[in-house]
Design a protein around this motif. Structure first.
Motif, PDB file in Angstrom:
ATOM      1  N   THR A  96       0.242  -1.178  -0.133  1.00 15.14           N
ATOM      2  CA  THR A  96       0.094   0.257  -0.239  1.00 15.14           C
ATOM      3  C   THR A  96       1.082   0.910   0.269  1.00 15.14           C
ATOM      4  OG1 THR A  96      -1.513  -1.569   1.112  1.00 15.14           O
ATOM      5  CG2 THR A  96      -1.596   1.222   1.549  1.00 15.14           C
ATOM      6  N   PHE A  97       1.857   1.533   1.181  1.00 15.43           N
ATOM      7  CA  PHE A  97       3.212   2.497   1.006  1.00 15.43           C
ATOM      8  C   PHE A  97       3.369   2.267  -0.313  1.00 15.43           C
ATOM      9  CE2 PHE A  97       7.395   3.784   1.993  1.00 15.43           C
ATOM     10  CZ  PHE A  97       7.029   5.234   2.614  1.00 15.43           C
ATOM     11  N   SER A  98       3.697   1.485  -0.775  1.00 16.75           N
ATOM     12  CA  SER A  98       4.315   1.608  -2.451  1.00 16.75           C
ATOM     13  C   SER A  98       4.450   1.996  -3.583  1.00 16.75           C
ATOM     14  CB  SER A  98       5.640   0.254  -2.518  1.00 16.75           C
ATOM     15  OG  SER A  98       5.722   0.285  -3.671  1.00 16.75           O
ATOM     16  N   ALA A  99       2.811   1.441  -3.681  1.00 15.74           N
ATOM     17  CA  ALA A  99       1.819   2.070  -4.823  1.00 15.74           C
ATOM     18  C   ALA A  99       1.508   3.289  -4.692  1.00 15.74           C
ATOM     19  CB  ALA A  99       0.766   1.475  -4.548  1.00 15.74           C
ATOM     20  N   ALA A 100       0.967   4.210  -2.588  1.00 10.11           N
ATOM     21  CA  ALA A 100       0.962   5.340  -2.725  1.00 10.11           C
ATOM     22  C   ALA A 100       2.556   5.968  -3.378  1.00 10.11           C
ATOM     23  CB  ALA A 100       0.810   5.564  -1.404  1.00 10.11           C
ATOM     24  N   VAL A 101       3.390   5.818  -3.309  1.00 15.41           N
ATOM     25  CA  VAL A 101       4.530   6.483  -3.442  1.00 15.41           C
ATOM     26  C   VAL A 101       5.106   7.072  -4.366  1.00 15.41           C
ATOM     27  CG1 VAL A 101       7.037   6.652  -3.113  1.00 15.41           C
ATOM     28  CG2 VAL A 101       5.762   6.075  -0.945  1.00 15.41           C
ATOM     29  N   THR A 102       4.872   5.584  -5.160  1.00 14.02           N
ATOM     30  CA  THR A 102       4.755   5.854  -7.415  1.00 14.02           C
ATOM     31  C   THR A 102       3.839   6.621  -7.285  1.00 14.02           C
ATOM     32  OG1 THR A 102       5.883   3.067  -6.543  1.00 14.02           O
ATOM     33  CG2 THR A 102       4.881   3.881  -8.837  1.00 14.02           C
ATOM     34  N   GLN A 103       2.641   6.534  -6.528  1.00 11.97           N
ATOM     35  CA  GLN A 103       1.414   7.585  -7.187  1.00 11.97           C
ATOM     36  C   GLN A 103       2.200   8.810  -7.338  1.00 11.97           C
ATOM     37  OE1 GLN A 103      -1.859   6.646  -5.963  1.00 11.97           O
ATOM     38  NE2 GLN A 103      -3.164   8.000  -7.646  1.00 11.97           N
ATOM     39  N   ILE A 104       2.480   8.889  -6.277  1.00 16.05           N
ATOM     40  CA  ILE A 104       2.823  10.712  -6.151  1.00 16.05           C
ATOM     41  C   ILE A 104       4.192  10.732  -6.989  1.00 16.05           C
ATOM     42  CG2 ILE A 104       3.604  11.945  -4.140  1.00 16.05           C
ATOM     43  CD1 ILE A 104       1.724  10.236  -1.848  1.00 16.05           C
ATOM     44  N   ALA A 109      -1.361   5.194 -11.724  1.00 16.03           N
ATOM     45  CA  ALA A 109      -2.780   5.651 -10.442  1.00 16.03           C
ATOM     46  C   ALA A 109      -2.879   3.833  -9.842  1.00 16.03           C
ATOM     47  CB  ALA A 109      -3.341   6.315 -10.766  1.00 16.03           C
ATOM     48  N   LEU A 110      -3.347   3.874  -8.155  1.00 19.62           N
ATOM     49  CA  LEU A 110      -3.409   2.843  -7.742  1.00 19.62           C
ATOM     50  C   LEU A 110      -5.010   2.690  -8.510  1.00 19.62           C
ATOM     51  CD1 LEU A 110      -3.308   4.195  -4.084  1.00 19.62           C
ATOM     52  CD2 LEU A 110      -1.853   2.925  -5.473  1.00 19.62           C
TER      53      LEU A 110
END
Length: 111
Positions: A96-104, A109-110
């Motif tokens: 979850t954390f990694s996907a959010a950082v990648t999106q930012i 997008a997630l």
């Protein structure tokens, strides 16, 4: 490039539990495997590794035992059922954390 120790520290438990989920290991083997698989990004020293292992053991996530191999007595670590459950939680949090950082940072997008 040297990474911020806070970034590494936040993932140490996850990395150790993931390695031990593959099979029992002793300290030097853990250090070597982390370094090899990460191309030396995770180049742990004994002073970094053993306190985390001892904490995981105190929490019941891993257990330690001694074994003689090739005439050498080594302390091996194995993951417990509680450790497998903790690994699943930490893996989910990391994803979850990694996907959010990648999106930012401009990644996809997630889902």
């Amino acid at each position: 490039m040297e990474l911020d120790k806070n970034l590494i520290g936040g993932s140490t438990r996850l990395l150790l539990l993931a390695l031990l989920d593959e099979g029992d290991r002793y300290g030097y083997d853990i250090i070597r495997t982390l370094a090899e698989r990460s191309q030396n990004v995770f180049a742990f020293k004994e002073g970094t590794l053993y306190p985390v292992l001892h904490k995981l053991e105190a929490e019941g996530c891993i257990r330690a035992y001694e074994k003689v191999v090739d005439g050498r007595r080594r302390r091996y670590y194995s993951i417990t059922r509680k450790g497998k459950e903790q690994l699943a939680r930490e893996r989910t949090q990391w994803e979850t954390f990694s996907a959010a950082v990648t999106q930012i940072l401009g990644g996809p997008a997630l889902a």
